[in-house]
Design a protein around this motif. Structure first.
Motif, PDB file in Angstrom:
ATOM      1  N   GLU A 121       7.966 -31.355   5.381  1.00 64.19           N
ATOM      2  CA  GLU A 121       9.664 -31.272   6.985  1.00 64.19           C
ATOM      3  C   GLU A 121      10.952 -30.651   6.326  1.00 64.19           C
ATOM      4  O   GLU A 121      11.513 -30.197   6.515  1.00 64.19           O
ATOM      5  N   MET A 122      11.037 -31.624   5.360  1.00 65.60           N
ATOM      6  CA  MET A 122      12.267 -31.597   4.650  1.00 65.60           C
ATOM      7  C   MET A 122      12.402 -30.203   3.620  1.00 65.60           C
ATOM      8  O   MET A 122      13.398 -29.568   3.644  1.00 65.60           O
ATOM      9  N   LYS A 123      11.625 -29.942   2.931  1.00 64.41           N
ATOM     10  CA  LYS A 123      11.744 -28.783   2.050  1.00 64.41           C
ATOM     11  C   LYS A 123      11.249 -27.228   2.634  1.00 64.41           C
ATOM     12  O   LYS A 123      12.065 -26.195   3.141  1.00 64.41           O
ATOM     13  N   ALA A 124      10.128 -27.827   4.142  1.00 64.11           N
ATOM     14  CA  ALA A 124      10.042 -26.532   5.415  1.00 64.11           C
ATOM     15  C   ALA A 124      11.837 -25.963   5.223  1.00 64.11           C
ATOM     16  O   ALA A 124      11.997 -24.932   5.941  1.00 64.11           O
ATOM     17  N   ARG A 125      12.225 -27.023   6.625  1.00 63.17           N
ATOM     18  CA  ARG A 125      13.655 -27.158   7.216  1.00 63.17           C
ATOM     19  C   ARG A 125      14.762 -26.089   5.957  1.00 63.17           C
ATOM     20  O   ARG A 125      15.459 -25.306   6.934  1.00 63.17           O
ATOM     21  N   LEU A 126      14.894 -27.110   4.655  1.00 60.78           N
ATOM     22  CA  LEU A 126      16.031 -26.334   3.976  1.00 60.78           C
ATOM     23  C   LEU A 126      15.468 -24.649   3.837  1.00 60.78           C
ATOM     24  O   LEU A 126      16.099 -24.097   3.190  1.00 60.78           O
ATOM     25  N   LYS A 127      14.370 -24.649   3.127  1.00 63.82           N
ATOM     26  CA  LYS A 127      13.540 -23.354   2.932  1.00 63.82           C
ATOM     27  C   LYS A 127      13.616 -22.032   3.723  1.00 63.82           C
ATOM     28  O   LYS A 127      14.106 -20.802   3.482  1.00 63.82           O
ATOM     29  N   THR A 128      13.531 -22.292   5.060  1.00 66.82           N
ATOM     30  CA  THR A 128      13.590 -21.419   6.476  1.00 66.82           C
ATOM     31  C   THR A 128      15.281 -21.205   6.693  1.00 66.82           C
ATOM     32  O   THR A 128      14.890 -20.350   7.550  1.00 66.82           O
ATOM     33  N   LEU A 129      16.204 -22.190   6.419  1.00 70.43           N
ATOM     34  CA  LEU A 129      17.591 -22.092   6.302  1.00 70.43           C
ATOM     35  C   LEU A 129      18.113 -20.354   6.459  1.00 70.43           C
ATOM     36  O   LEU A 129      17.697 -19.779   5.426  1.00 70.43           O
TER      37      LEU A 129
END
Length: 923
Positions: free
Chosen positions: A444-452
């Motif tokens: 989830e951490m990586k998904a949040r950042l990648k979709t910014l």
């Protein structure tokens, strides 16, 4: 049979000139150093008649010895306090020309500091084997209360195996002389006229001793100006002569009218001063063996293994213009100044500064270890810079950016040079971070950042001015913090690289900026006004142009450059030259009958690399066939120890491809054209230079040296026979006539030549490939061929003639120093968003140091006058302080100054001036 030479005193001084690393790697030389020192201590403790030993003027030998033999510290301290073992004043015996002015001073400070810990210091400027001597050495020594220098090169010819050769007219008829710096400072110079081994291995047998002393006494008397004759009992890595007391008793029996004493430099100099004649020669400035045939100057060590010089320039700059001033600014804001860490970084760097190390004239193992030391020193400097910047940025008022919303990302740009400046800034900014401590699952951490969403943005300064920028999305990045009060803090971040042109960053100070993503409210701003607009690239795709200069790349890859202010055009710049080299790491030797090749007739590929409102760049690619190597006969000549001047080898007709990629770059506010070179070296036994024809009508030129812009003749002296006439430089070489001038700045390219080609062409060496060490035996050095990828950075700065070169010199000094950047948040602070810690002015002055003195805690600021004209310095600290006083290279307080008046401090021609400012620090 006895000799008859009455009224003389023979001062025999025991020593061993210890090249820390040279024809053996460091640890092998240290192995023998341990044996020498063990034997020396045991001899001195056993035999009181063995009175004295000079430990080569460098305290690092004590460090190296005590690392292995720590139990011998008390014995060494006792011998030093008793005046039997003489140490200092240097930390290492450096190459003076290849280390910066501040490095030369740090070397002296570190050596004196170490010597004090052992109880005494030898106040002698000891340069036994330096490859020439800087002109400002007498001034540096005088400011350190040292009034005598001893040296072996620079004013007489030395040839193979350091043998002295005859010359019609020496600069000094005596081995004693007065050496004068450009500012007029003088020291007594003691020349090792018969080298520093003229008293080596004194025989104890009467018959052998008579032959020995008849020859050596006559040779010393030939040059001595007094009855006091100097005999150096030692040589390179020479073991201790334990039976010297007996040898001197034998000599005294043979020559009853001569007093033979086991002496030291203190006693010798005292006796010398009491009997010196009035007609000593005064020799001024640099001692570079100008009045010789030119074959033994060792000047081409400036181009041996250039990659070392480039690393050294970066390391010195990082300490002098990064770690020290930034730590000083942070100290003024309450952070402890990291004296111990800086000393460690400097000492690690200076371990690469001995003449056989930084000169690149040792075996391959030595220079491999040097690369590691460069990295170690830089790693410490990087940590000091990071801590200092982090401390400062938290105290800079960035509240002006609060009106741009929560996504504003402030950062601070630091200028540590002595001039207000601008330049291209590239920094990485985290638009969002998620720390592991927050407990968010990795996916989830990586998904949040990648979709910014990242849609670009703009740069604003604290006054609300918008600046064009280029934004690159670097995606997901792992990082971590290392707090002082808790465990490491890892995180993932979404990171951008932001690039823009910062302008008007104050001297010794900073300016705050912020990145504002598109979509953020910019607040109540006036109509946006950009610092950079339009393009620097002409429609032809070959021309770069700003308000100051115009540069066009021609079909062959050369550059035509016009200075708009003066109207002078320079043609044929950036042509490459390739020539064979059958010399060694010490000296360049072009093969007999060879004509150098150039790229003048090649066809270059040119394309646009960058085109932004603030910078444009062109890429030039040239494919060049050059000879692969020297013929096999060169290997035979090396094996047979044929001296390089007598070699007959030429280069083979077989060729290899040399691909050269050149990037010429112009910034909107730039005074010069930046030149970056990349090449893949697959050839051997050759040299590559870049040529800059000036077509200026002048017989002299100027080169940045140690605390001076040294004036040098374009034509050598009548005695010169070497076809090559290369010189040392630090930051630049410059020519000018009455109407125009051209300055070529560089980063770590220490060798140049002004060609006698009718055009006063400046030739800067980019690469030299050789296969042997040289000197007294056969030491193959295949890694000195420097295979593989190499780079170079230069800047071409046109300017006016006469005295109109001040701005060009300032630009050259700034070229070596990056702008530092620190990120922060939106907050208040006691430091303004645009701030200078020191306001100063002074024509022809260059800022050299901004640091904190270890002994006093004073802020030390140093300048030097690069010109031959008197000037004035006005300096007003922008921080609370108790007093401002004159100082010196040892950072001592002298005459108190009126610090608040900003009045002029007289600075004489070529003078080094240092101020000590006592700060009032925050609680």
């Amino acid at each position: 049979m006895t000799g008859t030479r009455g009224g003389k005193t023979a001062h025999v001084i025991s020593h061993s000139h210890w090249d820390r690393e040279w024809y053996l790697p460091f640890e092998k030389h240290r192995y023998h150093l341990i044996k020498l020192m063990d034997r020396l201590v045991e001899t001195m403790e056993r035999d009181p008649a063995y009175r004295s030993f000079h430990l080569d003027g460098q305290t690092i030998l004590l460090e190296d010895y005590l690392t292995v033999r720590p139990e011998r510290r008390e014995s060494l301290q006792r011998l030093i306090r008793e005046g039997r073992l003489h140490i200092g004043p240097w930390y290492v015996l450096q190459d003076e020309f290849l280390t910066s002015g501040e490095a030369n001073i740090r070397n002296l400070l570190a050596g004196l500091r170490d010597a004090r810990e052992f109880g005494a210091v030898s106040k002698l400027g000891y340069f036994p084997d330096s490859f020439g001597h800087i002109g400002q050495a007498p001034q540096i020594l005088q400011q350190a209360d040292i009034d005598v220098a001893a040296f072996g090169r620079g004013v007489k010819p030395t040839g193979f195996n350091n043998e002295v050769t005859e010359q019609a007219a020496y600069e000094s008829p005596y081995s004693e002389l007065l050496w004068e710096a450009p500012d007029g400072s003088q020291v007594l110079g003691i020349l090792f006229a018969n080298w520093y081994s003229n008293g080596n291995e004194v025989p104890t047998d009467s018959e052998q001793a008579l032959s020995f002393w008849d020859e050596r006494l006559a040779a010393a008397e030939k040059y001595a100006s007094t009855p006091h004759l100097l005999f150096m009992n030692g040589c390179d890595h020479q073991p201790v002569q334990t039976d010297l007391p007996q040898a001197l008793r034998t000599a005294a029996e043979l020559y009853p009218d001569i007093e033979f004493i086991h002496s030291d430099f203190n006693a010798y100099v005292k006796a010398l001063k009491q009997s010196m004649p009035d007609d000593l020669s005064v020799i001024r400035g640099e001692l570079r063996s100008q009045r010789t045939d030119g074959w033994g100057t060792l000047v081409n060590t400036a181009s041996a293994r250039i990659y070392l010089k480039q690393r050294n320039e970066r390391g010195q700059t990082m300490l002098e213009k990064g770690a020290e001033p930034l730590a000083a600014y942070a100290h003024l804001l309450g952070l402890d100044y990291p004296h111990h860490q800086l000393l460690h970084a400097w000492k690690t760097l200076m371990q690469n500064h001995p003449h056989d190390s930084i000169c690149g004239c040792s075996v391959d193992e030595v220079h491999r270890e040097m690369v590691t030391r460069f990295e170690k020193s830089s790693q410490t400097a990087e940590c000091i810079i990071a801590d200092s910047v982090a401390h400062i940025v938290k105290r800079v008022d960035t509240s002006a950016f609060g009106g741009y919303g929560e996504q504003a990302l402030p950062f601070i740009v630091f200028n540590t040079t002595g001039w207000k400046r601008g330049g291209i800034v590239s920094t990485e900014l985290d638009v969002s971070r998620i720390y592991f401590r927050e407990g968010v699952e990795f996916g989830e951490m990586k998904a949040r950042l990648k979709t910014l969403p990242v849609n670009g943005g703009t740069i604003v300064d604290a006054e609300g001015r918008q600046l064009a920028c280029i934004v690159t999305d670097l995606g997901l990045r792992f990082g971590y913090d290392l707090p002082d009060d808790r465990f490491r803090q890892p995180y993932f971040a979404r990171t951008l690289r932001v690039e823009f042109e910062a302008d008007d960053v104050p001297t010794c100070g900073h300016r705050a900026f912020a990145y504002i993503p598109f979509g953020q409210e910019l607040g109540e701003l006036p109509e946006p006004r950009f610092a950079s607009e339009g393009s620097l690239l002409a429609d032809d795709g070959r021309t770069l142009e700003n308000d100051r200069i115009k540069a066009t790349v021609e079909d062959n890859g050369s550059v035509t450059l016009t200075d708009k202010a003066g109207g002078r055009t320079f043609r044929g710049l950036c042509i490459y030259e390739n020539a064979g080299d059958v010399g060694n790491e010490y000296m360049y030797r072009q093969p007999n009958g060879e004509t150098a090749q150039t790229t003048e007739l090649l066809q270059a590929q040119v394309k646009v690399l960058t085109d932004t409102p603030y910078e444009a760049a062109l890429e030039i690619v040239q494919e060049w066939q050059i000879p692969e190597e020297a013929e096999a006969s060169l290997a035979r000549e090396r094996d047979e120890l044929i001296w390089f001047t007598g070699r007959r080898s030429v280069r083979t007709e077989q060729t290899v491809a040399l691909r050269i990629r050149t990037v010429v770059r112009l910034q909107r506010g730039g005074r010069g054209l930046q030149v970056n070179v990349e090449l893949n070296n697959t050839a051997r036994d050759h040299r590559i230079r870049m040529l800059f024809p000036t077509d200026l009508r002048t017989d002299v030129h100027y080169a940045d040296s140690i605390f001076e812009a040294a004036r040098r003749d374009n034509e050598p002296a009548a005695e010169w026979r070497n076809p090559s006439y290369c010189h040392h430089q630090q930051a630049f070489v410059s020519l000018h006539d009455e109407t125009a001038g051209l300055t070529i700045a560089n980063k770590g390219l220490n060798e140049y030549e002004v060609l006698r080609d009718g055009r006063n062409t400046i030739a800067v060496t980019l690469l030299r490939s050789v296969g042997e060490l040289g000197d007294w035996g056969l030491f193959p050095t295949p890694e000195a061929q420097c295979p593989g990828m190499h780079g170079a950075e230069l800047m071409i700065i046109p300017h006016g003639g006469g005295g109109q070169r001040t701005d060009a010199y300032a630009e050259a000094y700034q070229f070596q120093t990056p702008l530092y950047v620190g990120t922060t948040g939106v907050h208040g602070g006691e430091v303004p968003p645009c701030h200078s810690w020191l306001n100063w002015s002074g024509r022809d002055l260059a800022l050299s140091a901004f640091k904190v003195a270890e002994d006093t805690g004073d802020v030390i600021v140093r300048w030097f006058n690069w010109s031959g004209e008197a000037t004035e310095l006005a300096a007003i600290p922008a921080f609370a302080h108790e007093r401002m006083a004159m100082s010196d290279v040892l950072e001592r307080c002298g005459e108190k100054l009126e610090s608040d008046s900003g009045g002029g401090i007289p600075v004489g021609p070529h003078r080094i001036v240092t101020l000590a400012i006592t700060p009032q620090l925050p609680d």
